[in-house]
Design an enzyme around this catalytic site. Structure first.
Site, PDB file in Angstrom:
ATOM      1  N   ASP A 138       0.843  -1.203   0.000  1.00  0.00           N
ATOM      2  CA  ASP A 138       0.000   0.000   0.000  1.00  0.00           C
ATOM      3  C   ASP A 138       0.872   1.244   0.000  1.00  0.00           C
ATOM      4  O   ASP A 138       2.040   1.205   0.383  1.00  0.00           O
ATOM      5  CB  ASP A 138      -0.970   0.012   1.203  1.00  0.00           C
TER       6      ASP A 138
ATOM      7  N   GLU B 284      -0.022  -0.881   5.865  1.00  0.00           N
ATOM      8  CA  GLU B 284       1.037  -0.282   6.677  1.00  0.00           C
ATOM      9  C   GLU B 284       0.804   1.203   6.881  1.00  0.00           C
ATOM     10  O   GLU B 284       1.017   1.736   7.969  1.00  0.00           O
ATOM     11  CB  GLU B 284       2.399  -0.527   6.022  1.00  0.00           C
TER      12      GLU B 284
END
Ligand code: BES
Ligand code: ZN
Length: 457
Positions: free
Chosen positions: A90, A155
């Site tokens: 991400d 994250e």
């Protein structure tokens, strides 16, 4: 004639870069709901890459949020070590778009830089290891050590699904050492290994005054404005030098030993360059600590956003009903995020005037970590950087946070090698994020050396 894995990687640099560009084209922004399909696309793309380079097992595993990719390749046999490689697919939101010189999801090489959101944080860095593993497969049939990969998609939003996943899959994830490339080296020819990270406690504050917005002429002077009240409370969180005034905040802070201070003082640091990079005319912060110490090894408190009332063009004489702030604190070992969130919430309640109500919500937290500097794996990482960059790396602490490092220590009992390939000016979380192309290729070489060294331990 079969070439070495190092030669293979050098011969395929252009192919590796093209593949990275394809990965970077997928706008895997974890915090924006409209990108959910892109998150799945990125996860599937990466899984297919892993299968294509020879992983016998690679799966997209569902979580309550964005999926986790788990893969394993245990061909080296039980007498060889197992390395758990972590990364995140991400990325941060690209906004504000208008400040990008090239579109964030159209990866563009200019000189030695590859510009794209996620180029450095973390798609480009995690891809380094994927390509190293391909080089092993193409030249030796398989990597020389056993490999497990754990790649998450949350994250940048505080990894809400990761701890439960690790706890639930402790046996699956069992390994001898973890490897993460999600940090930076200090310069292209200044390889660096991070041995400590800061943690994080993140809260949101909501201050409520009147039941609805009021005319500031009719009520102003007799009704307490919640924005004014919030600002007054925020002003009491820190003294003017940055020392945090929340009672108990420093209780668990591990003091810097004189030897460590001496080590940190050896890190090459040019004050003028630092000021120019930050775009400020002078530094600020806790007296008695150097800039390096303040940014790597001391806790902080920052208001990340503050809003309420009227913020559109022009003037509106409103006495608002509500005020909000987002506040994050960088923590050092052994501060615990839950405890710090509780302390700031209690402090806000104590500061709150009787005229407003205050609610403090915990958004997320993560622990800081310190890893061993004298392990054989660390020595293997030193030799790997030396071989790929031609220079011995230096050891530094890092001000950013990678909470999974503490989670691996606690739940799997293993330390992490933080093998970064970014640079301090990669514009992480900002417009024009980039990765130096030469760092990417040297990263692949470093990874090849590291895994080879581990196999020989
Ligand atoms: N890659 C960064 C962490 C990082 C930043 C390492 C700078 C080295 C230098 C990571 O993706 C990140 O941004 N982490 C967040 C964690 C937070 C959401 C708990 C951070 O540090 O803000
Ligand atoms: Zn990252």
């Amino acid at each position: 004639m079969t070439s070495t894995c190092f030669d293979y990687a050098r011969a395929h640099e252009n192919q590796f870069l093209d593949e990275l560009k394809a990965f970077l084209q997928i706008p895997s922004v974890s915090t924006q709901a409209e990108h959910r399909p892109d998150m799945i696309r990125a996860a599937v793309w990466l899984r297919d890459q892993l299968l294509a380079i020879g992983f016998p097992r690679a799966e997209v595993m569902p979580t309550h949020g964005h999926p986790i990719i788990y893969a394993e390749w245990l061909a080296a046999g039980p007498e060889k070590p197992t390395v758990l490689i972590y990364g995140h697919y991400d990325v941060q939101p690209p906004e504000p778009f208008e400040l990008w010189h090239t579109p964030p999801f159209e990866p563009t090489v200019i000189g030695d830089n590859l510009f794209a959101r996620g180029a450095s944080d973390d798609k480009g860095q995690l891809f380094v290891h994927v390509k190293a593993l391909e080089a092993f497969q193409q030249t030796a049939g398989a990597p020389p050590v056993n490999i497990k990969m754990l790649i998450e998609g949350e994250e940048e939003i505080g990894s809400p699904s990761l701890d439960p996943f690790i706890r639930e899959h402790q046996d699956l994830l069992r390994a001898d050492v973890a490897l993460i490339s999600d940090s930076h080296i200090l310069g292209k020819d200044l390889p660096t290994i991070v041995y400590a990270l800061r943690g994080m406690a993140y809260v949101e504050v909501e201050v409520t005054g009147p039941a609805s917005d009021l005319h500031s002429g009719i009520y102003g002077g007799a009704v307490h404005n919640p924005i004014n009240a919030l600002c007054a409370m925020i002003a009491k969180l820190q003294d003017e030098d940055g020392r945090i005034l929340i009672p108990g905040f420093y209780d668990k802070v591990r003091d810097l030993e004189p030897e460590e201070r001496a080590e940190l003082a050896k890190i090459p640091f040019d004050r003028e360059v630092w000021l120019a990079e930050a775009g400020v005319i002078r530094d600020w912060g806790e007296p008695g600590y150097t800039i390096i110490e303040r940014t790597m090894a001391r806790p902080t408190l920052d208001v990340n956003g503050i809003w309420g009332g009227y913020t559109q063009p022009g003037a509106k004489t409103v006495l608002p009903a509500k005020a909000f702030a987002k506040i994050s604190m960088r923590l050092v070992p052994d501060q615990k995020p839950g405890e710090i969130s509780r302390l700031i919430a209690e402090y806000f309640r104590a500061l709150a005037p009787a005229t407003v109500t205050v609610e403090v919500r915990d958004l997320h937290g993560g622990e800081g970590a310190i890893v061993r500097r004298d392990s054989p794996e660390m020595a293997a990482a030193f030799r790997a950087y030396k071989a790929a960059f031609g220079r011995e790396p230096i050891l530094v602490r890092e001000g950013g946070s990678i909470p999974v490092v503490a989670a691996f220590q606690k739940m799997l009992g293993i330390d992490t090698i933080l093998m970064g390939f970014g640079l301090p000016d990669d514009n992480l979380h900002a417009p024009n994020e980039k990765l130096a192309v030469s760092n990417f290729h040297r990263g692949v070489q470093t990874s090849l050396h590291f895994l080879t060294n581990l196999a020989e331990l």
